[in-house]
Write a protein that holds these residues in place. Structure first.
Motif, short mmCIF file in Angstrom:
data_model
loop_
_atom_site.label_atom_id
_atom_site.label_comp_id
_atom_site.label_asym_id
_atom_site.label_seq_id
_atom_site.Cartn_x
_atom_site.Cartn_y
_atom_site.Cartn_z
N LYS A 153 9.48 -0.42 -12.19
CA LYS A 153 8.90 -0.33 -13.53
C LYS A 153 9.71 0.49 -14.53
CE LYS A 153 4.52 -0.59 -15.53
NZ LYS A 153 3.18 -0.90 -15.22
N PRO A 154 10.22 1.68 -14.20
CA PRO A 154 10.94 2.45 -15.22
C PRO A 154 12.15 1.72 -15.79
CG PRO A 154 10.40 3.85 -13.37
CD PRO A 154 10.05 2.43 -12.98
N ALA A 155 12.69 0.79 -15.06
CA ALA A 155 13.84 0.04 -15.54
C ALA A 155 13.44 -0.88 -16.69
CB ALA A 155 14.45 -0.77 -14.40
N ARG A 156 12.16 -1.23 -16.76
CA ARG A 156 11.70 -2.09 -17.84
C ARG A 156 11.53 -1.29 -19.11
NH1 ARG A 156 7.25 -4.36 -14.38
NH2 ARG A 156 5.93 -3.48 -15.97
N LYS A 157 11.88 -1.89 -20.21
CA LYS A 157 11.78 -1.23 -21.49
C LYS A 157 10.32 -0.99 -21.85
CE LYS A 157 14.63 -1.41 -25.52
NZ LYS A 157 15.44 -2.21 -26.39
N GLY A 158 10.03 0.19 -22.37
CA GLY A 158 8.70 0.48 -22.86
C GLY A 158 7.68 0.80 -21.77
N ALA A 159 8.12 1.17 -20.59
CA ALA A 159 7.18 1.51 -19.53
C ALA A 159 6.36 2.71 -19.97
CB ALA A 159 7.93 1.81 -18.24
N ASP A 160 5.04 2.62 -19.83
CA ASP A 160 4.15 3.69 -20.28
C ASP A 160 3.44 4.29 -19.07
OD1 ASP A 160 2.34 5.39 -21.44
OD2 ASP A 160 1.44 3.89 -22.75
N GLY A 161 3.91 5.46 -18.64
CA GLY A 161 3.35 6.11 -17.46
C GLY A 161 1.91 6.52 -17.63
N GLU A 162 1.53 7.00 -18.81
CA GLU A 162 0.16 7.43 -19.01
C GLU A 162 -0.79 6.25 -18.94
OE1 GLU A 162 -0.84 9.95 -22.35
OE2 GLU A 162 -2.51 10.71 -21.15
N ALA A 163 -0.41 5.12 -19.50
CA ALA A 163 -1.26 3.93 -19.43
C ALA A 163 -1.44 3.50 -17.97
CB ALA A 163 -0.66 2.79 -20.24
N ASP A 164 -0.37 3.57 -17.19
CA ASP A 164 -0.45 3.23 -15.77
C ASP A 164 -1.38 4.19 -15.03
OD1 ASP A 164 1.36 1.18 -16.21
OD2 ASP A 164 3.07 2.31 -15.45
N LEU A 165 -1.23 5.50 -15.31
CA LEU A 165 -2.06 6.51 -14.68
C LEU A 165 -3.53 6.28 -15.04
CD1 LEU A 165 -1.60 10.19 -14.13
CD2 LEU A 165 -3.40 9.56 -15.70
N LEU A 166 -3.82 6.06 -16.30
CA LEU A 166 -5.21 5.85 -16.73
C LEU A 166 -5.80 4.57 -16.14
CD1 LEU A 166 -4.93 7.04 -20.44
CD2 LEU A 166 -5.96 8.26 -18.50
N ALA A 167 -4.97 3.55 -16.00
CA ALA A 167 -5.44 2.32 -15.37
C ALA A 167 -5.80 2.56 -13.90
CB ALA A 167 -4.38 1.22 -15.49
N LYS A 168 -4.98 3.34 -13.20
CA LYS A 168 -5.29 3.67 -11.79
C LYS A 168 -6.56 4.49 -11.69
CE LYS A 168 -2.26 1.68 -9.22
NZ LYS A 168 -2.66 0.65 -8.27
N THR A 204 5.00 14.59 -17.39
CA THR A 204 4.85 13.20 -17.76
C THR A 204 3.89 12.50 -16.80
OG1 THR A 204 7.15 13.19 -18.50
CG2 THR A 204 6.12 11.04 -18.14
N PRO A 205 2.81 11.92 -17.31
CA PRO A 205 1.89 11.18 -16.44
C PRO A 205 2.57 9.92 -15.90
CG PRO A 205 0.92 11.56 -18.61
CD PRO A 205 2.36 11.94 -18.69
N ARG A 206 2.24 9.57 -14.68
CA ARG A 206 2.77 8.35 -14.05
C ARG A 206 1.96 8.07 -12.80
NH1 ARG A 206 8.51 9.65 -11.36
NH2 ARG A 206 7.97 7.76 -10.30
N THR A 207 2.36 7.10 -12.04
CA THR A 207 1.73 6.86 -10.74
C THR A 207 2.77 7.12 -9.66
OG1 THR A 207 2.22 4.49 -10.80
CG2 THR A 207 0.04 5.19 -11.61
N TYR A 208 2.27 7.40 -8.46
CA TYR A 208 3.12 7.74 -7.32
C TYR A 208 2.43 7.18 -6.08
CZ TYR A 208 5.70 11.08 -4.27
OH TYR A 208 6.48 11.69 -3.31
N TYR A 209 3.01 6.16 -5.50
CA TYR A 209 2.38 5.44 -4.39
C TYR A 209 0.99 4.94 -4.80
CZ TYR A 209 6.19 6.94 -1.42
OH TYR A 209 7.44 7.14 -0.87
N GLY A 210 0.88 4.54 -6.06
CA GLY A 210 -0.38 4.00 -6.56
C GLY A 210 -1.43 5.05 -6.86
N MET A 211 -1.03 6.31 -6.90
CA MET A 211 -1.96 7.40 -7.17
C MET A 211 -1.57 8.08 -8.48
SD MET A 211 -2.13 9.08 -3.34
CE MET A 211 -0.36 9.13 -3.10
N PRO A 212 -2.53 8.71 -9.17
CA PRO A 212 -2.19 9.47 -10.36
C PRO A 212 -1.23 10.61 -10.00
CG PRO A 212 -4.56 9.10 -10.23
CD PRO A 212 -3.98 8.68 -8.91
N ALA A 213 -0.23 10.80 -10.86
CA ALA A 213 0.77 11.84 -10.62
C ALA A 213 1.32 12.33 -11.95
CB ALA A 213 1.89 11.30 -9.74
#
Length: 146
Positions: free
Chosen positions: A31-46, A73-82
């Protein structure tokens, strides 16, 4: 010497939940390789996918961390909030339901500055968050990013 009979069912040592977490991690690495990846959106979705009890804890953790360690920086880690510092996961929340455990876990990776002598905790079991727990987490976050 007799050969052992091989069964059709094999055990590779990982539970279904562990395999799912590994698949989540593989997707996160791409995912980070893709332009515009939003870690907080991913975290909130999880967080939104979690059951009521785990979701309530994760939402409070996210708010506490944003307030006390805004540089993370919010993100996910093994599918968990991180939450990451300089691209490396500093702390994470493992919901109880993810691995069907008795309690959720809030943990820190080795980049966190929690050192206190030669032995100190880096993970905490959470069944619910009290005001005292929230205060302790705020203190831990300030120490972890120092």
């Amino acid at each position: 010497m007799t050969a052992k009979k091989k069964t059709t069912a094999s055990y590779d040592g990982f539970s279904d939940e562990e395999r799912a977490a590994m698949k989540d991690r593989a997707a996160e690495l791409k995912k980070p390789a893709r332009k515009g990846a939003d870690g907080e959106a991913d975290l909130l979705a999880k967080i939104a996918e979690l059951g009521k009890a785990d979701r309530a804890i994760a939402e409070r953790l996210h708010a506490i961390i944003k307030e006390n360690a805004p540089e993370l920086t919010p993100r996910t880690y093994y599918g968990m909030p991180a939450w990451a510092k300089d691209g490396k996961v500093l702390c994470f929340y493992q919901p109880a339901e993810k691995f069907k455990t008795r309690y959720a876990t809030f943990g820190f990776n080795d980049g966190a500055h929690l050192d206190d002598g030669t032995m100190f905790p880096t993970a905490f079991a959470i069944t619910k968050l009290t005001a005292a727990d929230e205060k302790r987490i705020a203190e831990l976050m300030k120490q972890a990013v120092s």
